[in-house]
Motif scaffolding. Structure first.
Motif, PDB file in Angstrom:
ATOM      1  N   VAL A   1       0.834  -1.203   0.000  1.00 19.76           N
ATOM      2  CA  VAL A   1       0.000   0.000   0.000  1.00 19.76           C
ATOM      3  C   VAL A   1       0.869   1.253   0.000  1.00 19.76           C
ATOM      4  CG1 VAL A   1      -1.561   1.372   1.432  1.00 19.76           C
ATOM      5  CG2 VAL A   1      -2.053  -1.037   1.013  1.00 19.76           C
ATOM      6  N   ALA A   2       1.914   1.253   0.826  1.00 20.69           N
ATOM      7  CA  ALA A   2       2.815   2.410   0.867  1.00 20.69           C
ATOM      8  C   ALA A   2       3.494   2.610  -0.485  1.00 20.69           C
ATOM      9  CB  ALA A   2       3.863   2.212   1.965  1.00 20.69           C
ATOM     10  N   GLN A   3       3.948   1.537  -1.108  1.00 18.95           N
ATOM     11  CA  GLN A   3       4.573   1.643  -2.429  1.00 18.95           C
ATOM     12  C   GLN A   3       3.594   2.172  -3.472  1.00 18.95           C
ATOM     13  OE1 GLN A   3       5.880  -2.543  -2.433  1.00 18.95           O
ATOM     14  NE2 GLN A   3       7.967  -1.830  -2.725  1.00 18.95           N
ATOM     15  N   LEU A   4       2.356   1.681  -3.420  1.00 20.07           N
ATOM     16  CA  LEU A   4       1.333   2.145  -4.359  1.00 20.07           C
ATOM     17  C   LEU A   4       1.027   3.617  -4.150  1.00 20.07           C
ATOM     18  CD1 LEU A   4      -1.467  -0.566  -4.787  1.00 20.07           C
ATOM     19  CD2 LEU A   4      -0.058   0.487  -6.555  1.00 20.07           C
ATOM     20  N   TYR A   5       0.953   4.028  -2.882  1.00 23.65           N
ATOM     21  CA  TYR A   5       0.643   5.431  -2.608  1.00 23.65           C
ATOM     22  C   TYR A   5       1.693   6.343  -3.240  1.00 23.65           C
ATOM     23  CZ  TYR A   5       0.295   9.927  -0.384  1.00 23.65           C
ATOM     24  OH  TYR A   5       0.212  11.274  -0.186  1.00 23.65           O
TER      25      TYR A   5
ATOM     26  N   ASN B   1       4.144   6.928  10.026  1.00 22.18           N
ATOM     27  CA  ASN B   1       5.587   6.856  10.284  1.00 22.18           C
ATOM     28  C   ASN B   1       6.390   6.680   9.008  1.00 22.18           C
ATOM     29  OD1 ASN B   1       5.222   7.143  13.026  1.00 22.18           O
ATOM     30  ND2 ASN B   1       5.283   4.956  13.468  1.00 22.18           N
ATOM     31  N   LEU B   2       5.731   6.197   7.951  1.00 22.96           N
ATOM     32  CA  LEU B   2       6.383   6.055   6.648  1.00 22.96           C
ATOM     33  C   LEU B   2       6.208   7.307   5.797  1.00 22.96           C
ATOM     34  CD1 LEU B   2       5.375   2.358   5.800  1.00 22.96           C
ATOM     35  CD2 LEU B   2       7.603   3.188   6.571  1.00 22.96           C
ATOM     36  N   ASN B   3       5.848   8.405   6.461  1.00 22.97           N
ATOM     37  CA  ASN B   3       5.724   9.729   5.819  1.00 22.97           C
ATOM     38  C   ASN B   3       4.568   9.824   4.841  1.00 22.97           C
ATOM     39  OD1 ASN B   3       7.938  10.911   7.186  1.00 22.97           O
ATOM     40  ND2 ASN B   3       9.363   9.971   5.742  1.00 22.97           N
TER      41      ASN B   3
END
Length: 251
Positions: free
Chosen positions: A110-114, A145-147
């Motif tokens: 999800v973080a990579q996709l965002y 936390n992953l900005n």
């Protein structure tokens, strides 16, 4: 020599290998005494062995994981992440509670996709048991936390299963007017999850992650050794098959 000792240790001393061996010994002892239960015990040992090998576990899991493939040019207006379990009070950075392995893999995707398409995120998952953490709240804290900006993260923190994930997430999709959602969940879980969302009238772009098996299958003696990890993988796959059957029978 070390590898041979490791083979003996994993196959005959650790469960489920030691349990299979014990059942076979009991079955042999029963056959010699013409005990009617001996065939039943032998059947249990054989089934336990079968589902404890990666040869069977990977076959079951692969049949689920290969149904969908993530697209390179994925697009949509919101990313939906389904929870997959969390600890309640284990120490973490800026809070307590960790996501379980599958849920952590989903969150990373999800973080990579965002960062690739920059659309809002809906995290779906509540506190399933008294001894587990609230999945959406923990995931949100980690994403921050992953900005990833807090204002783009929407939490659905009431659902206790896949059907409720779909039901409660649909309410948020309608509320915010999202029309092209992207669903992120484990590859083995994707088919059942899509069925759940389809049952409430939501169409999604599947983006599977958290794979157990390789696309190119290869085999060695290790795939025929009973292990607890393979048995766990088989149980996950069998749970999905039961869930899919339930969705078909009781939509």
């Amino acid at each position: 020599m070390i590898y041979f000792l490791k083979f003996i240790y994993k196959t005959f001393i650790l469960p489920p290998g030691s349990i299979i061996l014990l059942l076979l010994i009991l079955s042999f002892w029963g056959f010699k005494r013409k005990n009617k239960l001996s065939k039943f015990i032998c059947a249990i040992a054989i089934l336990l062995y079968i589902f404890s090998t990666y040869f069977i576990a990977d076959s079951l899991m692969s049949s689920l994981e290969k149904k969908y493939t993530p697209k390179d040019n994925v697009s949509g207006d919101v990313i939906i992440m389904l929870g997959g379990g969390a600890t309640l009070d284990t120490p973490n950075i800026n809070g307590v509670g960790h996501l379980y392995g599958s849920a952590s893999n989903r969150l990373l995707t999800v973080a990579q996709l965002y960062y690739k398409i920059k659309v809002p995120i809906i995290v779906s998952g509540g506190q399933v048991y008294d001894f587990t953490g609230n999945e959406a709240d923990i995931a949100k804290r980690i994403l921050i936390n992953l900005n990833i900006p807090e204002e783009v993260i929407i939490t659905e923190d009431k659902s206790l299963n896949t059907d409720e994930n779909a039901e409660f997430t649909k309410e948020l999709l309608d509320k915010y007017g999202f029309e092209k959602p992207i669903l992120v969940t484990s590859a083995f879980h994707m088919h059942r999850a899509l069925m759940g969302f389809q049952s409430v009238g939501v169409s999604l772009e599947p983006f599977p992650t958290d794979y157990y098996t390789n696309i190119k299958r290869s085999y060695s003696i290790y795939h025929f050794i009973p292990t607890a990890d393979a048995l766990h993988e088989s149980s996950i796959a069998l749970k999905e098959f039961v869930g899919i059957l339930k969705e078909k029978i009781l939509p």
